[in-house]
Design an enzyme around this catalytic site. Structure first.
Site, PDB file in Angstrom:
ATOM      1  CD  GLU A 352      -2.654  -1.649   2.102  1.00  0.00           C
ATOM      2  OE1 GLU A 352      -3.668  -2.335   1.949  1.00  0.00           O
ATOM      3  OE2 GLU A 352      -2.086  -1.492   3.198  1.00  0.00           O
ATOM      4  CG  HIS A 437      -2.438  -5.642   9.432  1.00  0.00           C
ATOM      5  ND1 HIS A 437      -2.192  -5.708   8.077  1.00  0.00           N
ATOM      6  CD2 HIS A 437      -3.023  -4.442   9.639  1.00  0.00           C
ATOM      7  CE1 HIS A 437      -2.613  -4.594   7.491  1.00  0.00           C
ATOM      8  NE2 HIS A 437      -3.104  -3.801   8.427  1.00  0.00           N
ATOM      9  CG  ASN A 475      -5.223  -3.581   4.457  1.00  0.00           C
ATOM     10  OD1 ASN A 475      -5.126  -3.968   3.300  1.00  0.00           O
ATOM     11  ND2 ASN A 475      -4.574  -2.551   4.917  1.00  0.00           N
TER      12      ASN A 475
HETATM   13  P1  FDA Z   1      -9.507  -4.760  18.068  1.00  0.00           P
HETATM   14  O1  FDA Z   1      -8.065  -4.668  18.356  1.00  0.00           O
HETATM   15  O2  FDA Z   1     -10.089  -3.865  17.039  1.00  0.00           O
HETATM   16  O3  FDA Z   1     -10.330  -4.476  19.402  1.00  0.00           O
HETATM   17  C1  FDA Z   1      -9.999  -5.042  20.635  1.00  0.00           C
HETATM   18  C2  FDA Z   1     -10.554  -4.139  21.735  1.00  0.00           C
HETATM   19  O4  FDA Z   1     -10.516  -4.833  22.968  1.00  0.00           O
HETATM   20  C3  FDA Z   1      -9.767  -2.858  21.942  1.00  0.00           C
HETATM   21  O5  FDA Z   1     -10.660  -1.758  21.953  1.00  0.00           O
HETATM   22  C4  FDA Z   1      -9.087  -3.052  23.294  1.00  0.00           C
HETATM   23  O6  FDA Z   1      -8.940  -1.838  24.028  1.00  0.00           O
HETATM   24  C5  FDA Z   1     -10.065  -3.978  23.990  1.00  0.00           C
HETATM   25  N1  FDA Z   1      -9.460  -4.822  25.019  1.00  0.00           N
HETATM   26  C6  FDA Z   1      -8.300  -5.523  24.950  1.00  0.00           C
HETATM   27  N2  FDA Z   1      -8.103  -6.230  26.074  1.00  0.00           N
HETATM   28  C7  FDA Z   1      -9.171  -5.977  26.880  1.00  0.00           C
HETATM   29  C8  FDA Z   1      -9.531  -6.405  28.189  1.00  0.00           C
HETATM   30  N3  FDA Z   1      -8.784  -7.278  28.874  1.00  0.00           N
HETATM   31  N4  FDA Z   1     -10.686  -5.915  28.734  1.00  0.00           N
HETATM   32  C9  FDA Z   1     -11.464  -5.047  28.054  1.00  0.00           C
HETATM   33  N5  FDA Z   1     -11.153  -4.615  26.797  1.00  0.00           N
HETATM   34  C10 FDA Z   1     -10.027  -5.077  26.227  1.00  0.00           C
HETATM   35  N6  FDA Z   1      -6.852  -3.050   9.273  1.00  0.00           N
HETATM   36  C11 FDA Z   1      -7.477  -2.938   8.069  1.00  0.00           C
HETATM   37  O7  FDA Z   1      -8.199  -3.858   7.675  1.00  0.00           O
HETATM   38  N7  FDA Z   1      -7.296  -1.815   7.320  1.00  0.00           N
HETATM   39  C12 FDA Z   1      -6.500  -0.784   7.705  1.00  0.00           C
HETATM   40  O8  FDA Z   1      -6.370   0.230   7.004  1.00  0.00           O
HETATM   41  C13 FDA Z   1      -5.833  -0.896   8.956  1.00  0.00           C
HETATM   42  N8  FDA Z   1      -4.973   0.076   9.402  1.00  0.00           N
HETATM   43  C14 FDA Z   1      -4.485   0.029  10.692  1.00  0.00           C
HETATM   44  C15 FDA Z   1      -3.763   1.106  11.202  1.00  0.00           C
HETATM   45  C16 FDA Z   1      -3.348   1.094  12.537  1.00  0.00           C
HETATM   46  C17 FDA Z   1      -2.560   2.254  13.088  1.00  0.00           C
HETATM   47  C18 FDA Z   1      -3.659  -0.016  13.360  1.00  0.00           C
HETATM   48  C19 FDA Z   1      -3.235  -0.070  14.795  1.00  0.00           C
HETATM   49  C20 FDA Z   1      -4.363  -1.086  12.841  1.00  0.00           C
HETATM   50  C21 FDA Z   1      -4.782  -1.080  11.519  1.00  0.00           C
HETATM   51  N9  FDA Z   1      -5.519  -2.126  10.995  1.00  0.00           N
HETATM   52  C22 FDA Z   1      -6.069  -2.030   9.742  1.00  0.00           C
HETATM   53  C23 FDA Z   1      -5.772  -3.352  11.781  1.00  0.00           C
HETATM   54  C24 FDA Z   1      -7.196  -3.424  12.343  1.00  0.00           C
HETATM   55  O9  FDA Z   1      -7.531  -2.235  13.011  1.00  0.00           O
HETATM   56  C25 FDA Z   1      -7.266  -4.634  13.289  1.00  0.00           C
HETATM   57  O10 FDA Z   1      -6.979  -5.788  12.543  1.00  0.00           O
HETATM   58  C26 FDA Z   1      -8.639  -4.789  13.938  1.00  0.00           C
HETATM   59  O11 FDA Z   1      -8.978  -3.647  14.679  1.00  0.00           O
HETATM   60  C27 FDA Z   1      -8.682  -6.009  14.831  1.00  0.00           C
HETATM   61  O12 FDA Z   1     -10.002  -6.221  15.239  1.00  0.00           O
HETATM   62  P2  FDA Z   1     -10.336  -7.107  16.498  1.00  0.00           P
HETATM   63  O13 FDA Z   1     -11.803  -7.262  16.547  1.00  0.00           O
HETATM   64  O14 FDA Z   1      -9.504  -8.332  16.461  1.00  0.00           O
HETATM   65  O15 FDA Z   1      -9.844  -6.288  17.782  1.00  0.00           O
END
Ligand code: FDA
Length: 498
Positions: A352, A437, A475
């Site tokens: 990308e 990711h 992604n």
């Molecule tokens: P996700 O990580 O979204 O959510 C987990 C949640 O659980 C969080 O809010 C966290 O605070 C909470 N949590 C964790 N432990 C906990 C606990 N013990 N108690 C309570 N809450 C808790 N992907 C994509 O497809 N396109 C893109 O453009 C991008 N770009 C990108 C940029 C950046 C900077 C990042 C960091 C990530 C991306 N991603 C991405 C990745 C994408 O955001 C990621 O894959 C998903 O958010 C993952 O989704 P999940 O449902 O697995 O968990």
């Protein structure tokens, strides 16, 4: 302390969690969502909910003394990082040996901080990664459903070709073309209608004002506006922000959770106890895996499979910094939302074209390459720290770097250009020590059954990126959403309202 009982608990509020919350709410199941981060809906003293990327404050980062942006600087100037006050900021970087993992913190999880790129994986590769999932049903029903629910849209050609904010991407397309590579447009959940209005000066600027990794104040359709808002509108779903689940135990009929509530500045408010009949772990690859691993190792859920903690990968993430000729400016103004990717089918690299929203001309091109591969890490439980620690050896990134280097060496050769060593920590041109990711840790069909039911424990589910076996080739959030939709449809029909 009093113990509260709810029929269903969802831990976390990212993609997988948000799907679970909505579908449970629609089915009339009273559901409590426990999210450790804040609810991002109140403006700060500057009138904005989120802080900017070039002037970050405490809202940017999850309890650190200094921001930890992926880009160290440009021309060795520290443009990106600042000392800040410790606070429940929206972006976290969880640092393990050889790998820093970026994650979103707040109601909406990663949707708050990510670049919004919404990509359906290549079907053959998906089928290889998920051999037991009916790919036909996924591509016919659940990927289209996820795209609809997330409001995925595409940049109009004329806007892309004319906008000064995408000059950087057009330049990279030209240079890649000279090396024989095609590019493809990448769909997004950022509204391109809004972005065009930003450019015309008719809407408040977000993508065109360098906002992305610390949150977008406008334009991006995040989970708190979509799935989670709909879930709350069912009347059956309650979201508790600043509530971190620290322990999961078995009861006679379900599960008991220990929950730590904090203030936005991290002061403890209360330790709470919640019991439930059905427990959905949607705390992300790191969060869900840690809760399960801790429970297995401390004896709370001793029958969890040995597969818990296994199968982790960074989705082959490598960031690359390339130098352009002085007669090839990339533009001082760049949209923070990437829309174009370079395909290298021979090396299986999907790269990308990322913006450098520095506000000045940098002659720098940045790329996030998603490479394919079989390298996997694992989590082990550190008893003294009570944490899951990722084991990822330095050499495990070599395969991904070699693939990305192959692609970009060819682009540099075709254009007489080279790499930039002033951008990433450690004066490297290929950043292989962090990822956006994180995937795996409780892989579908291994730590769980084929629908995310945790092996050995009835009515306990994993619903997030922990299910994905380390690599997707694109992604991940559309896949995480679609997979959660698929699993929830079966779980609701068979386990909850049979
Ligand atoms: P996700 O990580 O979204 O959510 C987990 C949640 O659980 C969080 O809010 C966290 O605070 C909470 N949590 C964790 N432990 C906990 C606990 N013990 N108690 C309570 N809450 C808790 N992907 C994509 O497809 N396109 C893109 O453009 C991008 N770009 C990108 C940029 C950046 C900077 C990042 C960091 C990530 C991306 N991603 C991405 C990745 C994408 O955001 C990621 O894959 C998903 O958010 C993952 O989704 P999940 O449902 O697995 O968990």
């Amino acid at each position: 302390a009093s113990t509260r009982h709810v029929p269903a608990v969802v831990v976390g509020s990212g993609y997988g969690a948000a799907v679970a919350a909505l579908r449970l709410g629609e089915a009339g199941v009273r559901t409590l969502v426990l999210e450790m981060g804040q609810r991002w809906d109140r403006p700060g003293p500057d009138g904005k909910v989120f802080c900017g990327m070039l002037d970050p404050d405490q809202r940017s980062t999850w309890f650190k003394d200094r921001t930890e942006a992926p880009i160290n600087g440009v021309m060795f100037l520290d443009l990106a990082n600042r000392p800040i006050r410790r606070h429940a900021g929206v972006l976290d970087r969880v640092n393990f040996p050889n790998m820093g993992v970026y994650v979103g913190r707040g109601v909406g999880g990663g949707s708050l901080v990510n670049g919004g790129m919404a990509v359906v994986p290549d079907r053959d590769y998906f089928a290889r990664r998920f051999p037991t999932v009916d790919a036909d049903e996924m591509y016919r029903r659940f990927f289209p459903l996820a795209n609809r629910m997330l409001r995925v849209n595409r940049i109009p050609d004329d806007f892309f070709e004319a906008s000064e904010h995408y000059r950087f991407a057009r330049l990279s397309r030209t240079l890649a073309g000279r090396a024989g590579f095609d590019t493809t447009f990448v769909p997004n959940v950022y509204s391109f209608e809004h972005m065009a209005a930003e450019e015309r000066g008719e809407a408040p600027k977000s993508a065109l004002a360098t906002e992305v990794i610390y949150g977008n104040n406008h334009g991006k359709f995040t989970l708190d506006q979509g799935y989670l808002a709909e879930a709350e509108r069912t009347g059956h779903v309650t979201i508790a922000p600043l509530h971190q689940v620290t322990r999961v135990q078995r009861t006679a009929t379900g599960y008991a959770l220990t929950v730590r509530e904090i203030t936005p500045d991290g002061a403890p408010v209360a330790e709470k106890h919640v019991t439930c009949d059905h427990l959905f772990l949607g705390a992300g690859s790191l969060g869900s895996t840690e809760l399960l691993l801790r429970a297995r190792e401390n004896g709370d859920l001793p029958d969890l499979s040995a597969e818990v903690g296994e199968g982790w990968g960074p989705n082959g993430n490598v960031m690359i910094a390339r130098a352009n000729h002085l007669w090839h400016p990339t533009g001082a103004r760049q949209s923070a939302i990437p829309v174009l990717a370079i395909n290298d089918p021979e090396r299986q690299v999907f790269a990308e074209i990322a913006p450098v929203p520095a506000g000045i001309e940098t002659y720098l091109s940045l790329y996030l390459a998603i490479t394919r591969g079989e390298e996997r890490g694992r989590f082990v439980y550190d008893r003294a720290a009570d944490k899951a620690v990722l084991q990822w050896r330095e050499g495990q990134s070599a395969e991904a770097v070699a693939a990305a280097r192959g692609t970009f060496d060819r682009i540099n050769e075709a254009n007489g250009t080279g790499y930039r060593y002033d951008v990433f920590r450690g004066a490297k041109a290929f950043a292989d020590d962090f990822c956006y990711h994180p995937l795996g840790g409780a892989v579908l069909g291994k730590a769980t059954d084929d629908h995310g039911r945790v092996k050995g424990y009835p009515n306990l589910y994993v619903t997030d990126g922990a299910l994905v076996p380390g690599s997707l080739g694109v992604n991940p959030f559309v896949t995480i959403t679609a997979l959660a939709e698929r699993n929830l449809a079966t779980i609701l029909a068979e386990d909850i309202h049979p």
